[in-house]
Design an enzyme around this catalytic site. Sequence first.
Site, PDB file in Angstrom:
ATOM      1  N   HIS A 105       0.814  -1.227   0.000  1.00  0.00           N
ATOM      2  CA  HIS A 105       0.000   0.000   0.000  1.00  0.00           C
ATOM      3  C   HIS A 105       0.839   1.265   0.000  1.00  0.00           C
ATOM      4  O   HIS A 105       0.298   2.353  -0.159  1.00  0.00           O
ATOM      5  CB  HIS A 105      -0.929  -0.013   1.220  1.00  0.00           C
ATOM      6  CG  HIS A 105      -1.997  -1.056   1.139  1.00  0.00           C
ATOM      7  ND1 HIS A 105      -3.309  -0.771   0.851  1.00  0.00           N
ATOM      8  CD2 HIS A 105      -1.928  -2.409   1.259  1.00  0.00           C
ATOM      9  CE1 HIS A 105      -4.010  -1.894   0.818  1.00  0.00           C
ATOM     10  NE2 HIS A 105      -3.197  -2.899   1.069  1.00  0.00           N
ATOM     11  N   ASP A 115       2.882   9.489  -0.614  1.00  0.00           N
ATOM     12  CA  ASP A 115       1.763   8.713  -0.095  1.00  0.00           C
ATOM     13  C   ASP A 115       1.507   7.569  -1.057  1.00  0.00           C
ATOM     14  O   ASP A 115       1.564   7.778  -2.279  1.00  0.00           O
ATOM     15  CB  ASP A 115       0.510   9.597  -0.018  1.00  0.00           C
ATOM     16  CG  ASP A 115      -0.379   9.234   1.157  1.00  0.00           C
ATOM     17  OD1 ASP A 115      -0.277   8.103   1.645  1.00  0.00           O
ATOM     18  OD2 ASP A 115      -1.168  10.102   1.585  1.00  0.00           O
TER      19      ASP A 115
END
Length: 449
Positions: free
Chosen positions: A157, A351
Site C-alpha cells: 500500500h 503517499d
Amino acid sequence: MGRLIIVSNRVPSPRERTQPAGGLTVGLKDALRGGSSLWFGWSGNQAETDADPQPSFDTVEGVTYATIDLTARQHEGFYQNFSNGILWPLFHYRVGLMNYSRRDWQTYLEVNALFARCLVPLLRPDDVIWVHDYHLFPLGQALRDLGVTTRIGFFLHIPVPPWSLVRSMPGAELLLEDMQAYDLIGVQTDEDADNLNQAFRLNGLEERARAFPIGIDPYEFRAQAEASVLRDEAGRLRTSLRGAALILGVDRLDYSKGLPERFRGYEALMARYPEHRGKVTFLQVAPVSRGDVEEYRLLRRQLDELTGRINGAYAEFDWTPIRYITRPIARDILAGFYRMADVALITPLRDGMNLVAKEYVAAQNAAAPGVLVLSHFAGAAPEMDEAVLVNPYDADEIADALHQALTMSLDERRQRWTKLDEDVRRTTAGFWARDFLRALDEAPPVCPV
Ligand SMILES: O=P(O)(O)OC[C@H]1O[C@H](O[C@H]2O[C@H](CO)[C@@H](O)[C@H](O)[C@H]2O)[C@H](O)[C@@H](O)[C@@H]1O
Ligand SMILES: O=c1ccn([C@@H]2O[C@H](COP(=O)(O)OP(=O)(O)O)[C@@H](O)[C@H]2O)c(=O)[nH]1
C-alpha cells in the site's frame, strides 16, 4: 471456488464505528463487501506470554475476522521499530529517518513466522491468500516454508522508491528474495511497479510487480455524505463557520503527509492574499498515529507550535484561521464535512495512494462541487490530473493553489470535478480487488499443481 484469505497487520474491529483511521482497512473493507472470506491479522491487544497465541474469531456479514495478540516485545520490535521506524520512512523516501537495528529485524522475521504458524491451521487447500503491506513482506515465504502451495498474492500500500535508496537498508535483498514466494505483487502506481521490478532485475530475480491503484466504494460514500450533511455535527460546523469558506485537511498525524509544509502554505496564503483573512477557515483533522514512535511525537510538537504561531499572528477576536484536531472523527461524519468543504487540501510529501482524495471527490454535490488541491507525490495524483496539483515543498505554490481554488468559477469547478468523479466511480475498491484477484489467478504459479 475457494475462500479469499486476507492477511494484514491491521484488522478493523468489525463492530466498532470509530476505527483507528487508515486507508488499508477502509479500502479492503469496501472491497470485501458481499464475499465469503477470512481476514487474519493482529488484534491490537497484548499477549502476556511468548507461547503461540490462539486466534479469536468474529464473523460479520460473511467475513470472519481471526486475530492474534502480540506480546509487548513483539509489538515493539515488529510494528513500532521495524515496520514503522525502518520500512515506513525508507519506503517514503526518508532514508535519513530510518533507525535500523538487527534486533528489530529478527523480531520482524519472528512475528512473520508466528503469523504463518497461526494461519496455516485455518487454511483449506483451495483458499486464495492475499497478503497486505510492508509489515508482512516475508510472510509468503514463511507460509511456503510450512508447505502452503496455494496461490499467494501480495499488495503493497505504500510507495516504492528506486533500488539505489531501498538498498541502504541492510538485508533489503533478502526481503526481495522472500517476495519471490508471491505469485503476483500489486503496488499502487506504475512508478512503484517500475521501481520494484528494477530492484528484482538488479538482484537477478523475477519481475513480479504490477500497478493496481486502490479505490473506495464511492456510491456508499456519497450516500453517507448526503445523509451526514443533515446531521447535527455538520450543522454545528456550518453554524460555526459563519459564512467563511472551508478548507479541509484529513490525514493521520504522519510525517509523510506534509502537515508542517501545508500549514506553512496556508500561512503564506494569509500573508500574500490578505483578502482571504477572516473569510476562510482551515480545518485540519489529524488523528494521532503511531504515537510510540519518536518521530511522530516530534511532529506533533512541531504542529502544536506552528498552529499556535499562525493563529497568534492572524486570528481576530471573532475568527480563528486554523482549527486543528488530533482525535479521529468517524468516517461517516467526516463524509458530511467533505461535502461542505470548498477546498480539500491534501499535500503529502509521499503517499501510497491517499483515499481521502477519492473520498472528497465522491462526497461532492454535483451542482456546486468543491476543489481538490493535491500533491504531485500522492499515489492518487497520476489518476487525478484534474485536481489543482502542487509541489508540497513550496509554501508559495500551495498559497497560489489555494487562492486559485477559492476564486475558481463554478463552471471550471464542475468541469474538473466531473472528470475526477468519473474516474473515482470507475476504479472502485471492488474493481481493484477483482482486477488483482483475476490477475493473481492468471499469474504463472510459484507452486504449479
Ligand atoms: O495501521 P496503522 O499503523 O495505524 O496505519 C494505518 C495504515 O496506513 C497506511 O495506509 C496506506 O494504505 C492506504 C490504502 O491503500 C493508502 O491510501 C495510503 O497511502 C497508505 O499509506 C499503511 O500502508 C497501512 O498498512 C496502515 O494500516
Ligand atoms: O479522523 C479520521 C481520519 C481519517 N479517517 C479515514 O482514514 C482513511 C485514511 O486513508 P488514506 O488512504 O488517506 O491514508 P492512510 O491513513 O492510510 O495513510 C480515510 O478513509 C479517512 O476517511 C477517518 O475515518 N477518521
